[in-house]
Design an enzyme around this catalytic site. Structure first.
Site, short mmCIF file in Angstrom:
data_model
loop_
_atom_site.label_atom_id
_atom_site.label_comp_id
_atom_site.label_asym_id
_atom_site.label_seq_id
_atom_site.Cartn_x
_atom_site.Cartn_y
_atom_site.Cartn_z
CG ASN A 108 2.68 3.10 -2.66
OD1 ASN A 108 1.53 3.53 -2.80
ND2 ASN A 108 2.94 1.81 -2.43
CG PHE A 112 -6.85 2.75 -4.50
CD1 PHE A 112 -5.73 1.96 -4.59
CD2 PHE A 112 -7.98 2.23 -3.86
CE1 PHE A 112 -5.71 0.67 -4.05
CE2 PHE A 112 -7.97 0.95 -3.33
CZ PHE A 112 -6.84 0.17 -3.42
CB SER A 170 -4.26 -0.51 -0.95
OG SER A 170 -3.75 -1.10 -2.10
CG ASN A 172 -1.30 4.21 0.91
OD1 ASN A 172 -0.79 4.50 1.98
ND2 ASN A 172 -0.65 3.53 -0.04
CB THR A 173 -8.17 3.23 0.41
OG1 THR A 173 -7.57 3.63 -0.82
CG2 THR A 173 -9.66 3.51 0.38
CE LYS A 208 -1.11 -6.94 -3.83
NZ LYS A 208 -0.54 -6.17 -4.95
CG ASN A 237 -1.18 -4.26 -1.14
OD1 ASN A 237 -0.33 -3.40 -1.38
ND2 ASN A 237 -2.36 -4.29 -1.74
CB THR A 238 2.89 -2.01 0.68
OG1 THR A 238 1.61 -1.38 0.85
CG2 THR A 238 3.30 -1.93 -0.78
CE1 TYR A 309 6.57 -0.04 -8.92
CE2 TYR A 309 4.26 -0.48 -8.57
CZ TYR A 309 5.28 0.39 -8.90
OH TYR A 309 4.97 1.69 -9.23
#
Ligand SMILES: Cc1cc2nc3c(=O)[nH]c(=O)nc-3n(C[C@H](O)[C@H](O)[C@H](O)COP(=O)(O)O)c2cc1C
Length: 364
Positions: A108, A112, A170, A172-173, A208, A237-238, A309
């Site tokens: 993914n 956010f 995360s 992706n930020t 996290k 996290n991922t 998840y």
């Protein structure tokens, strides 16, 4: 989450599930097993909260706190909503979630997408306080003040959360994961603790972290956090890594990888953090949990609680009851009277009476 939904694009399927739960259709998803009381061996008291079982829903599924209670009724011991950013933001262009069927994984790059704190806090304020719901906090993509964004999240959400999570992991930020570095943490953590002290000192505050951390970074995080006043770590996290052996067509999509291929590295990090913090910080293990023996391996590596998840997407909600029942059996087989006794067991040499094929496994 229901099998037929897997024919639809991943994000659309999730949105439909959330809408179904909002419309009160949760009864279609939770089987009779989900309504049974949890086996007493799974009960645990942590941070003053009574967890009836250790299996939680990880952040990112109910980002906007639309249905935490309906999700809890699927059998989860706790549900983490968010990541929520201070102001609403749309996230990255779609498609941004990809199922890797053959690898039992997801990539993914949501970035956010969030309704923002006002909407999320309003929803949380309206719900009856029952069950354990954590709130995962992030920063806006265009914000130049990450610390200020997290402080605001803490101040706004503290009253309505059973625990808070500062998500600095995360992928992706842009720049977010750099907050895990020593110098950043040294200024970030005291500011977060102060925001908590001024809003609701008793709310547990967790951090996290990402699986893609080198040895020095792991040691830094452990040494800075262990006696800081932070209450726990969520690991992990991922990953941005693409382990060898992925066979799905979408395996090279950009974003964070979760699910089965993340299990090994996230469990290794968990074991490292348990060791590096000398078991003084409660850990939540997340990454690739898809059955009871996965959950048990995380607990034995040092997790008090686990979350999942991706496996929910592939296996559906009955998975939660299955994991709980099988986990209770595994604990009993190894002679543990409670889940607390099993936490970190892989790091200790087991007494003869409890030495079974599970108890003999070396820590990851
Ligand atoms: C589609 C998707 C969105 C996610 N969004 C978030 C998020 O907003 N915040 C967060 O902390 N983690 C997020 N995660 C990461 C999960 O909470 C979890 O750490 C990770 O997926 C590993 O667990 P799993 O292998 O059981 O999926 C997301 C994961 C997925 C698959």
């Amino acid at each position: 989450m229901l099998p037929a939904l897997r024919l639809l694009p991943a994000e659309f399927a999730r949105d439909l599930t959330i809408r179904g739960l909002e419309a009160g259709l949760g009864g279609l998803m939770n089987d009779r097993a989900a309504r049974q009381p949890d086996p007493p061996i799974l009960a645990q008291r942590l941070w003053g909260l009574d967890f009836t079982n250790p299996v939680g829903l990880a952040a990112g599924y109910d980002k906007d706190a639309r249905v935490p209670d309906a999700l809890r009724r699927l059998g989860f011991g706790f549900v983490e909503v968010g990541t929520v950013t201070p102001r609403p933001q749309p996230g990255n262009p779609k498609p941004r979630v990809f199922r890797l069927e053959k690898d039992q994984a997801i990539i993914n790059r949501m970035g956010f997408n969030s309704d923002g704190l006002d909407a999320v806090v309003e929803r949380l304020a309206r719900r009856p306080r029952s069950g354990i719901v954590g709130v995962n906090l992030g920063k806006n993509r265009d914000s130049g003040d990450a610390v200020g964004d997290y402080e605001l999240g803490i101040r706004r959400a503290a009253r309505f959360a059973d625990y808070l999570v500062v998500n600095i992991s995360s992928p992706n930020t842009p720049g977010l994961r750099q907050l895990q570095r020593r110098e950043s943490l040294q200024s970030l953590i005291p500011a977060l603790l102060e925001a908590r002290r001024e809003s609701r000192p008793e709310v547990p505050l967790l951090v996290k972290i990402a699986p893609d951390l080198g040895a020095a970074e792991r040691a830094d995080i452990a040494s800075i956090l262990v006696d800081s006043g932070i209450d726990g770590l969520i690991v992990s996290n991922t990953t941005l890594d693409r382990p060898a052996g992925l066979t799905s067509r979408t395996a090279q999509e950009e974003g964070g990888l979760s699910g089965r291929p993340l299990f090994g590295s996230s469990t290794k990090l968990l074991a490292d953090m348990y060791r590096l913090t000398q078991a003084r910080l409660p850990l939540i293990g997340v990454g690739g949990v898809a059955c009871a023996s996965d959950a048990y391996a995380k607990i034995r590596a040092g997790a008090c609680l686990v979350q999942l998840y991706t496996a929910l997407v592939f296996h559906g909600p009955h998975l939660v009851s299955q994991i709980k029942q099988d986990l209770a059996d595994l604990l009993q087989q190894d002679g543990f009277a409670s889940i607390t006794e099993a936490v970190g067991a892989a790091h200790r040499s087991a007494p003869a009476s409890t030495r079974t094929k599970h108890a003999e496994r070396a820590p990851p």
